[in-house]
Design a protein around this motif. Structure first.
Motif, PDB file in Angstrom:
ATOM      1  N   LEU A 146       0.842  -1.211   0.000  1.00 50.89           N
ATOM      2  CA  LEU A 146       0.000   0.000   0.000  1.00 50.89           C
ATOM      3  C   LEU A 146       0.872   1.254   0.000  1.00 50.89           C
ATOM      4  N   GLY A 147       1.934   1.224   0.827  1.00 51.81           N
ATOM      5  CA  GLY A 147       2.832   2.369   0.922  1.00 51.81           C
ATOM      6  C   GLY A 147       3.526   2.631  -0.399  1.00 51.81           C
ATOM      7  N   ASP A 148       3.975   1.520  -1.056  1.00 53.23           N
ATOM      8  CA  ASP A 148       4.630   1.707  -2.362  1.00 53.23           C
ATOM      9  C   ASP A 148       3.676   2.318  -3.370  1.00 53.23           C
ATOM     10  N   ASP A 153       6.757   8.868  -3.777  1.00 51.45           N
ATOM     11  CA  ASP A 153       7.687   9.991  -3.666  1.00 51.45           C
ATOM     12  C   ASP A 153       8.161  10.068  -2.213  1.00 51.45           C
ATOM     13  N   ARG A 154       9.373   9.541  -1.948  1.00 52.06           N
ATOM     14  CA  ARG A 154       9.812   9.433  -0.561  1.00 52.06           C
ATOM     15  C   ARG A 154      10.291  10.763   0.016  1.00 52.06           C
ATOM     16  N   ALA A 155      10.595  11.713  -0.862  1.00 51.88           N
ATOM     17  CA  ALA A 155      11.053  13.007  -0.357  1.00 51.88           C
ATOM     18  C   ALA A 155       9.907  13.778   0.275  1.00 51.88           C
ATOM     19  N   LYS A 156       8.706  13.485  -0.142  1.00 51.13           N
ATOM     20  CA  LYS A 156       7.563  14.241   0.348  1.00 51.13           C
ATOM     21  C   LYS A 156       7.050  13.613   1.632  1.00 51.13           C
ATOM     22  N   ARG A 157       6.850  14.443   2.623  1.00 46.57           N
ATOM     23  CA  ARG A 157       6.415  13.939   3.916  1.00 46.57           C
ATOM     24  C   ARG A 157       4.913  13.624   3.862  1.00 46.57           C
ATOM     25  N   PRO A 158       4.546  12.415   4.251  1.00 48.34           N
ATOM     26  CA  PRO A 158       3.117  12.105   4.291  1.00 48.34           C
ATOM     27  C   PRO A 158       2.431  12.951   5.355  1.00 48.34           C
ATOM     28  N   PRO A 159       1.140  13.261   5.189  1.00 47.35           N
ATOM     29  CA  PRO A 159       0.455  14.094   6.165  1.00 47.35           C
ATOM     30  C   PRO A 159       0.392  13.422   7.534  1.00 47.35           C
ATOM     31  N   TYR A 160       0.355  14.233   8.554  1.00 47.01           N
ATOM     32  CA  TYR A 160       0.237  13.830   9.957  1.00 47.01           C
ATOM     33  C   TYR A 160       1.512  13.206  10.521  1.00 47.01           C
ATOM     34  N   THR A 161       2.586  13.121   9.744  1.00 49.12           N
ATOM     35  CA  THR A 161       3.846  12.712  10.345  1.00 49.12           C
ATOM     36  C   THR A 161       4.567  13.998  10.675  1.00 49.12           C
ATOM     37  N   GLU A 162       4.680  14.266  11.972  1.00 52.07           N
ATOM     38  CA  GLU A 162       5.124  15.597  12.354  1.00 52.07           C
ATOM     39  C   GLU A 162       6.625  15.653  12.554  1.00 52.07           C
ATOM     40  N   ASP A 163       7.108  16.839  12.435  1.00 53.71           N
ATOM     41  CA  ASP A 163       8.539  17.081  12.484  1.00 53.71           C
ATOM     42  C   ASP A 163       9.158  16.572  13.774  1.00 53.71           C
TER      43      ASP A 163
END
Lengths: 197, 340
Positions: A146-148, A153-163
């Motif tokens: 599912l993730g693949d 695009d691994r450079a882009k941060r998925p939403p809700y994963t916070e800094d």
């Protein structure tokens, strides 16, 4: 007198019904608000929380370290993590088994926020209808697939994963080859502080 | 030989009329769903065929191949006969409808646009239409179900009540045309549209339309099959083919009442003005019928269902006195116009 006349005239000529007929006739020319669902899908909002997916690093290794923080954070107890140490790399842990019971999942996204290595993400997958309920007990391979599919695009941060949760993730991102081999230097830590500032 | 030709032409005419009517019955269901969808900002059937055009065929096939369930405790003979008793009167009325003016000839066979022109045409239709109520009542009673029984009773009460204003509304045009034959009634309205009985008899027209909607058990008078109260009314226990007979009968009745309204009030196949006569009469007829069918669907999309006491009060306290008054005034005025 006039109102009485008005009333009776509108009663005789079915004024209210004519008004209703006019309204319904107008709506013939209004554009349909429905979608042809299986053929035509809605554009989902950016933060849509569907089935949880596992992510990978650029070299294809999975991000999950088997810490089971997601299991602790899960309010509906739908996540089960069994972790072990990688026999080849000492102190490198990974999840031997990761089971997500989608039938129980409430799609709150707490696991995504809890993950210290940003290994989880809410995918926009919402078509979970199936003839076999067991298909909804997702294992790690399914979630990785599912993730693949949804986060290529691994450079882009998925939403809700916070800094602030992404400490280890950044460590690996900046010093990936060295830390992967278990070598930690002073320089690494310095880089890390640069990254997080 | 003459008799032979006569039989062949009659059978062919009947086959053509039945074919056209059943085709329209099938497709009015499609257009009803489409138009209702459009009026409610939906799309209606879209899956089977382009824009769902093959939907009626799919529905028909489905109904044909469905299991035919006869519940225990039913009166089997009446339960079996009831759908036929409903469908046959609905289809048989089309025998006296004049669909056009010109008959056309293929070789030795001449086809008329009417199956038969009997001199009591409208009476014949009314007689058969009231037979349809038997099917509904018997079907509801034989089902051995309280919902079906209540639906049947409601339907019987409604149909019997609204037949009176329906008949009274037709008396005016019958008086004016001086004939019960559908062909004579059409020819009595020749000339411009001002000769149509809708302008001469507007009250009768409105009474007829309202009664026709009630007679065919359509919304807002669909109390016999009020889903929210009676599951499906008199055909609750029916399934498969028998259910589809009731279904077909409802839509056939819609088309039949639209045809009568066209013939009696809108001048049948006559063009609104003689200068528009270049369009074949059959298209005028069809156009008017389509307008009525659209109106049926339109009013369904607009109005909610009446309560049963409202329905009855409306019939007996408003429609019937209005119809009687209209008949009386028409008769008196017509008498004075003709004699003085």
């Amino acid at each position: 007198m006039a109102s009485w006349l008005n009333k009776s005239v509108s009663l005789i000529f079915f004024a209210e019904i004519l008004q209703g007929l006019r309204l319904t006739f107008k709506h013939i020319f209004v554009k349909e608000i429905t979608d042809l669902y299986p053929h035509q899908k809605r554009v989902l909002p950016a933060g849509y929380r569907g089935v949880i997916a596992h992510l990978r690093y650029d070299d294809g290794t999975e991000k999950c370290v088997g810490c089971a923080l997601c299991e602790a954070a899960c309010p509906s107890h739908c996540i089960t993590v069994v972790s072990a140490e990688d026999p080849k790399i000492p102190q490198r842990r990974f999840a031997t088994e990761y089971i997500l019971d989608v039938t129980k999942c409430v799609f709150c996204g707490f696991c995504v926020q809890a993950c210290p290595v940003d290994a989880l993400a809410s995918s926009p997958e919402y078509e979970m209808a199936t003839g076999n309920k067991r298909e909804l007990m997702m294992d790690k391979e399914g979630m990785l697939a599912l993730g693949d599919r949804y986060f290529p695009d691994r450079a882009k941060r998925p939403p809700y994963t916070e800094d602030r949760f992404a400490f280890f993730n950044k460590l690996k991102a900046s010093e990936f080859p060295k830390s992967h081999q278990g070598v930690t230097t002073h320089a690494t830590l310095k880089t890390l502080s640069e990254v997080s500032s | 030989m003459d008799l032979m030709f006569y039989l062949v032409t009659t059978v062919i005419t009947i086959a053509v009329v039945m074919g056209v009517v059943l085709f329209h019955v099938a497709y009015i269901t499609y257009f009803e769903r489409k138009i209702l969808g459009d009026m409610q900002d939906r799309m209606g059937p879209m899956e089977v065929g382009s824009h769902g055009l093959l939907q009626p065929i799919a529905d028909g096939l489905k109904l044909f191949f469905k299991e035919d369930i006869i519940p225990t405790g039913t009166n089997k003979i009446i339960f079996t006969v009831a759908p036929i008793l409903v469908l046959v009167p609905a289809l048989i009325g089309f025998a006296v409808i004049p669909f056009g003016r010109d008959s056309f000839t293929i070789g030795p066979i001449t086809l008329h646009p009417i199956v038969t022109d009997i001199n009591v045409g409208i009476l014949y239709i009314l007689a058969f239409a009231s037979l349809g109520a038997y099917g509904v009542l018997l079907g509801g009673w034989a089902s051995n179900s309280k919902y079906a029984l209540l639906g049947g009773l409601r339907s019987a009460a409604q149909v019997i009540s609204y037949e009176l204003p329906l008949g009274l509304a037709l008396v005016g045009p019958i008086l004016l045309s001086g004939s019960l034959s559908m062909v004579n009634m059409t020819t009595a309205q020749s000339g411009t549209a001002l000769n149509w009985f809708i302008f001469v008899q507007p009250v009768a027209f409105f009474i007829y339309i309202i009664s026709a909607i009630a007679e065919t058990n359509r919304l807002p008078f669909d109390l016999p099959e009020a889903e929210s109260e009676l599951v499906a009314g008199f055909f609750t226990e029916y399934s498969g083919m028998r259910f589809s007979f009731f279904f077909l009968a409802e839509y056939a009745n819609m088309i039949l009442t639209s045809c009568i309204a066209t013939v009696v009030f809108l001048g049948g196949w006559h063009a609104p003005h003689p200068s528009l006569g270049f369009i074949p009469p059959i298209f005028w007829f069809l156009g008017k019928v389509y307008f009525f069918l659209f109106f049926y669907i339109w009013i369904r999309a607009t109005l909610p269902r009446l309560r049963f006491d409202q329905l009855m009060a409306f019939c007996w306290k408003i429609m019937l006195p209005l119809g009687l008054a209209n008949t009386l005034i028409t008769a008196i005025v017509f008498y004075f116009i003709r004699n003085y």
